[in-house]
Design a protein around this motif. Structure first.
Motif, PDB file in Angstrom:
ATOM      1  N   UNK A 141       0.822  -1.202   0.000  1.00 37.52           N
ATOM      2  CA  UNK A 141       0.000   0.000   0.000  1.00 37.52           C
ATOM      3  C   UNK A 141       0.861   1.259   0.000  1.00 37.52           C
ATOM      4  N   UNK A 142       1.944   1.231   0.743  1.00 39.72           N
ATOM      5  CA  UNK A 142       2.754   2.434   0.893  1.00 39.72           C
ATOM      6  C   UNK A 142       3.694   2.644  -0.289  1.00 39.72           C
ATOM      7  N   UNK A 143       4.486   1.631  -0.600  1.00 34.83           N
ATOM      8  CA  UNK A 143       5.525   1.812  -1.597  1.00 34.83           C
ATOM      9  C   UNK A 143       5.185   1.359  -2.993  1.00 34.83           C
ATOM     10  N   UNK A 144       4.126   0.584  -3.126  1.00 37.61           N
ATOM     11  CA  UNK A 144       3.727   0.138  -4.449  1.00 37.61           C
ATOM     12  C   UNK A 144       4.492  -1.064  -4.978  1.00 37.61           C
ATOM     13  N   UNK A 145       5.313  -1.684  -4.137  1.00 41.35           N
ATOM     14  CA  UNK A 145       5.992  -2.907  -4.587  1.00 41.35           C
ATOM     15  C   UNK A 145       4.967  -3.973  -4.928  1.00 41.35           C
ATOM     16  N   UNK A 146       5.312  -4.817  -5.915  1.00 38.01           N
ATOM     17  CA  UNK A 146       4.373  -5.853  -6.343  1.00 38.01           C
ATOM     18  C   UNK A 146       5.057  -7.207  -6.469  1.00 38.01           C
ATOM     19  N   UNK A 147       4.288  -8.249  -6.284  1.00 40.51           N
ATOM     20  CA  UNK A 147       4.709  -9.614  -6.594  1.00 40.51           C
ATOM     21  C   UNK A 147       3.538 -10.299  -7.286  1.00 40.51           C
ATOM     22  N   UNK A 148       3.854 -11.281  -8.137  1.00 43.45           N
ATOM     23  CA  UNK A 148       2.841 -11.970  -8.922  1.00 43.45           C
ATOM     24  C   UNK A 148       3.092 -13.466  -8.949  1.00 43.45           C
ATOM     25  N   UNK A 149       2.011 -14.194  -9.145  1.00 44.77           N
ATOM     26  CA  UNK A 149       2.141 -15.615  -9.440  1.00 44.77           C
ATOM     27  C   UNK A 149       2.704 -15.762 -10.851  1.00 44.77           C
ATOM     28  N   UNK A 150       3.476 -16.803 -11.073  1.00 43.32           N
ATOM     29  CA  UNK A 150       4.072 -17.017 -12.393  1.00 43.32           C
ATOM     30  C   UNK A 150       2.997 -17.160 -13.479  1.00 43.32           C
ATOM     31  N   UNK A 151       1.853 -17.710 -13.101  1.00 44.34           N
ATOM     32  CA  UNK A 151       0.796 -17.975 -14.083  1.00 44.34           C
ATOM     33  C   UNK A 151       0.164 -16.706 -14.645  1.00 44.34           C
ATOM     34  N   UNK A 152       0.342 -15.576 -13.965  1.00 43.43           N
ATOM     35  CA  UNK A 152      -0.283 -14.334 -14.427  1.00 43.43           C
ATOM     36  C   UNK A 152       0.734 -13.258 -14.758  1.00 43.43           C
ATOM     37  N   UNK A 153       1.995 -13.506 -14.475  1.00 42.07           N
ATOM     38  CA  UNK A 153       3.030 -12.500 -14.693  1.00 42.07           C
ATOM     39  C   UNK A 153       3.061 -12.095 -16.160  1.00 42.07           C
ATOM     40  N   UNK A 154       3.071 -10.788 -16.386  1.00 42.27           N
ATOM     41  CA  UNK A 154       3.067 -10.280 -17.753  1.00 42.27           C
ATOM     42  C   UNK A 154       1.683 -10.073 -18.323  1.00 42.27           C
ATOM     43  N   UNK A 155       0.658 -10.624 -17.681  1.00 41.29           N
ATOM     44  CA  UNK A 155      -0.723 -10.441 -18.151  1.00 41.29           C
ATOM     45  C   UNK A 155      -1.561  -9.620 -17.171  1.00 41.29           C
ATOM     46  N   UNK A 156      -1.273  -9.757 -15.894  1.00 36.00           N
ATOM     47  CA  UNK A 156      -2.041  -9.058 -14.859  1.00 36.00           C
ATOM     48  C   UNK A 156      -1.174  -7.984 -14.220  1.00 36.00           C
ATOM     49  N   UNK A 157      -1.812  -6.887 -13.841  1.00 36.68           N
ATOM     50  CA  UNK A 157      -1.136  -5.811 -13.129  1.00 36.68           C
ATOM     51  C   UNK A 157      -1.970  -5.415 -11.929  1.00 36.68           C
ATOM     52  N   UNK A 158      -1.340  -5.358 -10.776  1.00 35.41           N
ATOM     53  CA  UNK A 158      -2.027  -4.944  -9.558  1.00 35.41           C
ATOM     54  C   UNK A 158      -1.495  -3.580  -9.138  1.00 35.41           C
ATOM     55  N   UNK A 159      -2.414  -2.704  -8.748  1.00 39.19           N
ATOM     56  CA  UNK A 159      -2.022  -1.361  -8.344  1.00 39.19           C
ATOM     57  C   UNK A 159      -2.980  -0.887  -7.255  1.00 39.19           C
ATOM     58  N   UNK A 160      -2.628   0.255  -6.648  1.00 36.95           N
ATOM     59  CA  UNK A 160      -3.531   0.821  -5.643  1.00 36.95           C
ATOM     60  C   UNK A 160      -3.688   2.309  -5.873  1.00 36.95           C
ATOM     61  N   UNK A 161      -4.872   2.780  -5.583  1.00 33.29           N
ATOM     62  CA  UNK A 161      -5.176   4.195  -5.649  1.00 33.29           C
ATOM     63  C   UNK A 161      -5.416   4.640  -4.213  1.00 33.29           C
ATOM     64  N   UNK A 162      -4.390   5.269  -3.630  1.00 30.34           N
ATOM     65  CA  UNK A 162      -4.477   5.609  -2.209  1.00 30.34           C
ATOM     66  C   UNK A 162      -5.554   6.644  -1.942  1.00 30.34           C
ATOM     67  N   UNK A 163      -5.759   7.557  -2.886  1.00 28.32           N
ATOM     68  CA  UNK A 163      -6.772   8.597  -2.695  1.00 28.32           C
ATOM     69  C   UNK A 163      -8.178   8.004  -2.615  1.00 28.32           C
ATOM     70  N   UNK A 164      -8.386   6.907  -3.330  1.00 29.52           N
ATOM     71  CA  UNK A 164      -9.714   6.284  -3.365  1.00 29.52           C
ATOM     72  C   UNK A 164      -9.786   5.031  -2.501  1.00 29.52           C
ATOM     73  N   UNK A 165      -8.693   4.686  -1.825  1.00 28.93           N
ATOM     74  CA  UNK A 165      -8.654   3.462  -1.006  1.00 28.93           C
ATOM     75  C   UNK A 165      -9.105   2.250  -1.810  1.00 28.93           C
ATOM     76  N   UNK A 166      -8.539   2.126  -3.008  1.00 31.60           N
ATOM     77  CA  UNK A 166      -8.953   1.071  -3.929  1.00 31.60           C
ATOM     78  C   UNK A 166      -7.740   0.324  -4.454  1.00 31.60           C
ATOM     79  N   UNK A 167      -7.904  -0.979  -4.582  1.00 29.65           N
ATOM     80  CA  UNK A 167      -6.884  -1.826  -5.180  1.00 29.65           C
ATOM     81  C   UNK A 167      -7.440  -2.343  -6.502  1.00 29.65           C
ATOM     82  N   UNK A 168      -6.625  -2.259  -7.536  1.00 24.49           N
ATOM     83  CA  UNK A 168      -7.060  -2.615  -8.883  1.00 24.49           C
ATOM     84  C   UNK A 168      -6.301  -3.845  -9.370  1.00 24.49           C
ATOM     85  N   UNK A 169      -7.011  -4.751 -10.008  1.00 19.13           N
ATOM     86  CA  UNK A 169      -6.372  -5.844 -10.720  1.00 19.13           C
ATOM     87  C   UNK A 169      -6.754  -5.712 -12.187  1.00 19.13           C
ATOM     88  N   UNK A 170      -5.800  -5.281 -12.990  1.00 19.94           N
ATOM     89  CA  UNK A 170      -6.017  -5.157 -14.427  1.00 19.94           C
ATOM     90  C   UNK A 170      -5.550  -6.438 -15.080  1.00 19.94           C
TER      91      UNK A 170
END
Length: 125
Positions: free
Chosen positions: A53-82
Motif C-alpha cells: 500500500x505504501x511503496x507500491x511494490x508488487x509480486x505476482x504468481x508465475x501464471x499471471x506475470x506479464x498479463x495481470x497488473x495490480x495497483x492501488x489508488x491511495x486517494x480512493x482506497x482502492x486496489x485494482x487488478x487489471x
C-alpha cells in the motif's frame, strides 16, 4: 472494522481484458499488503498478486506475470487488478485480501487477515 468489497467481475472472451476493483474501508492501510487470490471450483485458493500500500511494490504468481497488473489508488482506497490476455483457465472467483504488513509469506492465504466476498470471472473460449 475493515471491509473489502470487490467489483468488476463478469463474462469475457478469451484474449480480452477485465478490470477488478477492491474498495477498502474502515481502517488505515499504511504498511498493508493488499492482494488478489482466486479459487476455481474444486481447486485450492490460489495467490494471484500483491501490492504494498505504501511503496507500491508488487509480486505476482508465475501464471499471471506479464498479463495481470495490480495497483492501488491511495486517494480512493482502492486496489485494482487489471487483467489482459485472459485465458479460460483464469476462470475463478477472485478475492481481495489485506495483510497488516509486507512480509515474506504473502503468497500464502494465511498471511491475510481481511477478505472480501469475491467476484466471479468467467473466461469463455
Amino acid at each position: 472494522q475493515v471491509q473489502l468489497v470487490e467489483s468488476g467481475g463478469g463474462l469475457v472472451q478469451a484474449g480480452g481484458p477485465l478490470r477488478l476493483s477492491c474498495a477498502a474501508s474502515g481502517g488505515t492501510f499504511s504498511n498493508y499488503a493488499m492482494a488478489w487470490f482466486r479459487q476455481a471450483p474444486g481447486k485450492e485458493r490460489e495467490f494471484v498478486g500483491a501490492v504494498s500500500w505504501t511503496g507500491g511494490s508488487t509480486i505476482y504468481a508465475d501464471s499471471v506475470k506479464g498479463r495481470f497488473t495490480i495497483s492501488r489508488d491511495k486517494a480512493k482506497n482502492t486496489v485494482i487488478l487489471q487483467m489482459s490476455n485472459l485465458k479460460p483457465e483464469d476462470t475463478a472467483a477472485y478475492y481481495c485480501a489485506g495483510a497488516p504488513s509486507w512480509t515474506n509469506n504473502l503468497r500464502a492465504s494465511s498471511a491475510y487477515v481481511y477478505w472480501g466476498q469475491g467476484t466471479q470471472v468467467t473466461v469463455s473460449s
